[in-house]
Design an enzyme around this catalytic site. Structure first.
Site, PDB file in Angstrom:
ATOM      1  N   GLU A 171      27.252  17.363 -24.909  1.00 54.13           N
ATOM      2  CA  GLU A 171      27.831  16.324 -24.058  1.00 54.13           C
ATOM      3  C   GLU A 171      28.681  15.314 -24.838  1.00 54.13           C
ATOM      4  OE1 GLU A 171      24.926  13.449 -22.523  1.00 54.13           O
ATOM      5  OE2 GLU A 171      23.354  14.742 -23.343  1.00 54.13           O
ATOM      6  N   HIS A 207      20.752  16.773 -26.862  1.00 48.99           N
ATOM      7  CA  HIS A 207      19.307  16.504 -26.845  1.00 48.99           C
ATOM      8  C   HIS A 207      18.624  17.740 -26.272  1.00 48.99           C
ATOM      9  CE1 HIS A 207      19.400  15.837 -22.453  1.00 48.99           C
ATOM     10  NE2 HIS A 207      20.425  15.034 -22.637  1.00 48.99           N
ATOM     11  N   ASP A 222      20.838  19.076 -16.139  1.00 48.24           N
ATOM     12  CA  ASP A 222      21.503  17.880 -16.673  1.00 48.24           C
ATOM     13  C   ASP A 222      22.984  18.214 -16.878  1.00 48.24           C
ATOM     14  OD1 ASP A 222      22.174  15.492 -17.843  1.00 48.24           O
ATOM     15  OD2 ASP A 222      21.002  15.786 -19.670  1.00 48.24           O
ATOM     16  N   GLU A 279      29.343  17.643 -19.901  1.00 44.32           N
ATOM     17  CA  GLU A 279      28.020  18.049 -20.388  1.00 44.32           C
ATOM     18  C   GLU A 279      27.589  19.362 -19.752  1.00 44.32           C
ATOM     19  OE1 GLU A 279      23.507  16.171 -20.696  1.00 44.32           O
ATOM     20  OE2 GLU A 279      24.908  15.407 -19.180  1.00 44.32           O
ATOM     21  N   ASP A 325       0.813  -1.208   0.000  1.00 47.93           N
ATOM     22  CA  ASP A 325       0.000   0.000   0.000  1.00 47.93           C
ATOM     23  C   ASP A 325       0.853   1.267   0.000  1.00 47.93           C
ATOM     24  OD1 ASP A 325       1.032  -0.202   2.513  1.00 47.93           O
ATOM     25  OD2 ASP A 325      -0.871   0.088   3.580  1.00 47.93           O
ATOM     26  N   HIS A 351      27.398   7.873 -28.789  1.00 50.43           N
ATOM     27  CA  HIS A 351      26.113   8.571 -28.688  1.00 50.43           C
ATOM     28  C   HIS A 351      26.159   9.912 -29.414  1.00 50.43           C
ATOM     29  CE1 HIS A 351      27.880  11.206 -25.572  1.00 50.43           C
ATOM     30  NE2 HIS A 351      28.371  10.112 -25.019  1.00 50.43           N
ATOM     31  N   ASP A 401      26.938  11.974 -13.824  1.00 50.33           N
ATOM     32  CA  ASP A 401      25.905  12.543 -14.692  1.00 50.33           C
ATOM     33  C   ASP A 401      24.668  12.694 -13.815  1.00 50.33           C
ATOM     34  OD1 ASP A 401      23.977  13.164 -16.586  1.00 50.33           O
ATOM     35  OD2 ASP A 401      24.693  11.712 -18.054  1.00 50.33           O
ATOM     36  N   TYR A 416      34.981   6.773 -24.420  1.00 47.98           N
ATOM     37  CA  TYR A 416      34.863   5.597 -23.562  1.00 47.98           C
ATOM     38  C   TYR A 416      35.817   4.542 -24.113  1.00 47.98           C
ATOM     39  CZ  TYR A 416      30.735   8.441 -23.015  1.00 47.98           C
ATOM     40  OH  TYR A 416      29.906   9.521 -22.849  1.00 47.98           O
ATOM     41  N   ARG A 427      33.050  12.096 -19.917  1.00 51.94           N
ATOM     42  CA  ARG A 427      31.985  12.857 -20.568  1.00 51.94           C
ATOM     43  C   ARG A 427      31.908  14.221 -19.875  1.00 51.94           C
ATOM     44  NH1 ARG A 427      28.354   9.324 -20.445  1.00 51.94           N
ATOM     45  NH2 ARG A 427      26.955   9.944 -18.727  1.00 51.94           N
ATOM     46  N   HIS A 482      24.681   4.291 -19.207  1.00 52.36           N
ATOM     47  CA  HIS A 482      23.580   4.475 -18.270  1.00 52.36           C
ATOM     48  C   HIS A 482      23.804   3.634 -17.014  1.00 52.36           C
ATOM     49  CE1 HIS A 482      20.634   5.987 -21.598  1.00 52.36           C
ATOM     50  NE2 HIS A 482      21.542   6.876 -21.257  1.00 52.36           N
ATOM     51  N   HIS A 492      15.289  14.326 -21.447  1.00 53.22           N
ATOM     52  CA  HIS A 492      15.344  14.183 -22.902  1.00 53.22           C
ATOM     53  C   HIS A 492      14.029  14.760 -23.400  1.00 53.22           C
ATOM     54  CE1 HIS A 492      18.590  10.794 -23.201  1.00 53.22           C
ATOM     55  NE2 HIS A 492      19.002  11.853 -22.539  1.00 53.22           N
TER      56      HIS A 492
END
Length: 445
Positions: free
Chosen positions: A390, A360, A277, A413, A47, A356, A266, A394, A411, A249, A367
């Site tokens: 960004e 964005h 971000d 950003e 609950d 990537h 990040d 890697y 990275r 991620h 996003h």
């Protein structure tokens, strides 16, 4: 002692929400309507519910903060075009979960023309009688269920003169185009979210210690969010030490921070539903090694050149291609790629290290919504758009990679607003030059 929380900017006014609804309705054909449900509470276990977060499109049009609400827009209706259904006032339930706004509050405080509690939804069919096209989020099963139910009720009364809708159309794309360009009030909230996020990243840099765990830096970050009024992260906080930074991620945030490693964070706070971000990468022990610094400076130069390229008329595609060129040239110079620059770009060999896109949209969603192309072509940037920059590299832990670079993920950003004359960087309060990061980290908390 902790510093005082940052002063809060003004919330979006009821007048601005009303103007947004007017802009949406101006794009609709005659005899149309809009049905847009808010978010519902979701059970976490037994609950207990997850913390409530309003649907972004619903919030954009009315700002009403409670679950299980329904916004109905009826262009041209003389008795009022904006109608809200919401939770009924209930003293017994309010004793457990807090005071409810109720229909009267929806009118007086949120600018609705009319409001009813959810027990009155049976009168929806009267409101939609004669409306030919109903705009709603077609992917939303709740919205579709409501619309189909109303159409069935009206069809059943056709012999008594009721006229059921003949067409359902998607409202999402129309709302998303409105959301893409931010107002001054929205930008004030986004500046605040960015400032909170920047303070959090600075705090994490100063809290870094060899032997601490990734989740402890996550705790430092999220403490700063809440202290300054960002009630939650805008997305799952990423704290990746060492090779974990190569997982784009990564959210486990459970590993110890090792001497000689970098850590990638990040993270962004969400203030009044608007997202910050930021990504920064820094040495756990406060000092970059020579190899780390060489790789870091490649990413930093690409990031700074990309930020400088943001201006009206530029495209995310052109900015990304510039980043690809800069990163690829740096990889060749460091010996991680071989051959000519153009050959490596054409063959996309760089994608082993850069997986990537560079940007964005940013706004109510991290996003954020809005199309990236118009008639198949990259969309030119316009003042009021907000985007991220960004780039990253890697480096896999592979035998054909020089040992000094193996397992390094970097990275950087920033959040950038397109202005009439160029750009405004919302996240400049967080250092990103290697020497500035090292200096801040020496000021240990």
């Amino acid at each position: 002692m902790r510093p005082e929380p940052l002063p809060r900017p003004a919330p979006i006014s009821p007048e601005e929400f009303a103007a947004r609804r007017e802009r949406l309705m101006a794009e609709l054909p005659e005899r149309s309507a809009v049905l847009l449900p808010g978010a519902a509470l979701k059970t976490r276990n037994h609950d207990s519910e997850y913390a409530f977060r309003q649907n972004s499109d619903f919030h954009y049009l009315c700002g009403f903060p409670e679950p299980d609400a329904l916004l109905v827009l009826l262009p041209g209706r003389e008795a009022g075009e904006a109608i809200l259904y919401c939770q009924e006032k209930d003293p017994e339930k309010e004793a457990w979960t807090g005071i409810r706004i109720g229909p009267e509050g929806a009118v007086s405080d949120y600018g609705m023309d009319e409001a009813f509690d959810n027990t009155q939804r049976h009168n929806l069919s009267e409101l939609l009688d004669g409306r030919q096209t109903v705009y709603l989020p077609l992917a939303d099963t709740t919205a579709m269920g409501i619309a189909e139910g109303v159409r069935g009720q009206l069809s059943a009364r056709a012999r008594r003169g009721a006229i059921a809708p003949t067409r359902f159309a998607d409202v999402s794309a129309l709302i998303h185009e409105l959301r893409l360009t931010k107002s001054e009030a929205e930008l004030a909230l986004m500046r605040h979210a960015a400032q909170i996020s920047a303070l959090a990243h600075r705090r994490a840099m100063q809290a870094s210690r060899v032997g601490r765990f990734e989740y402890q830096l996550q705790a430092e970050i999220e403490h700063e969010f809440v202290w300054h009024g960002a009630r939650a992260p805008a997305y799952g906080t990423i704290v990746g030490g060492g090779a974990n930074a190569c997982v784009l991620h990564y959210v486990e945030n459970a590993a110890p921070l090792e001497d000689g490693d970098l850590v990638l964070i990040d993270a962004g706070g969400e203030f009044d539903l608007y997202a910050g971000d930021i990504t920064r990468t820094f040495p756990v022990n406060g000092r970059f090694s020579d190899a780390q610094r060489a790789l870091y400076d490649v990413v930093l130069e690409a990031e700074e050149r990309a930020v400088a390229a943001v201006e009206p008329g530029a495209t995310l595609e052109s900015i990304h291609q510039g980043v690809v060129r800069d990163l690829t040239a740096g990889l060749i110079e460091l010996g991680l790629l071989e051959g000519e620059l153009e050959e490596n770009i054409e063959s996309q060999r760089f994608r082993r290290f850069y997986l990537h896109s560079t940007s964005h949209w940013l706004g109510l969603d991290v996003h954020d919504v809005g199309s990236y192309r118009i008639d198949g072509e990259p969309r030119p940037l316009e003042p009021g758009m907000v985007l991220t920059i960004e780039p990253g590299l890697y480096i896999p832990d592979a035998e054909d990679i020089p040992s000094a670079y193996r397992g390094i993920g970097i990275r950087i950003e920033d959040d950038v607003v397109v202005t009439e004359s160029g750009r405004e960087v919302l996240t400049s309060q967080v250092p990103k030059a290697a020497e500035d990061i090292e200096t801040l980290m020496q000021e240990r908390s």
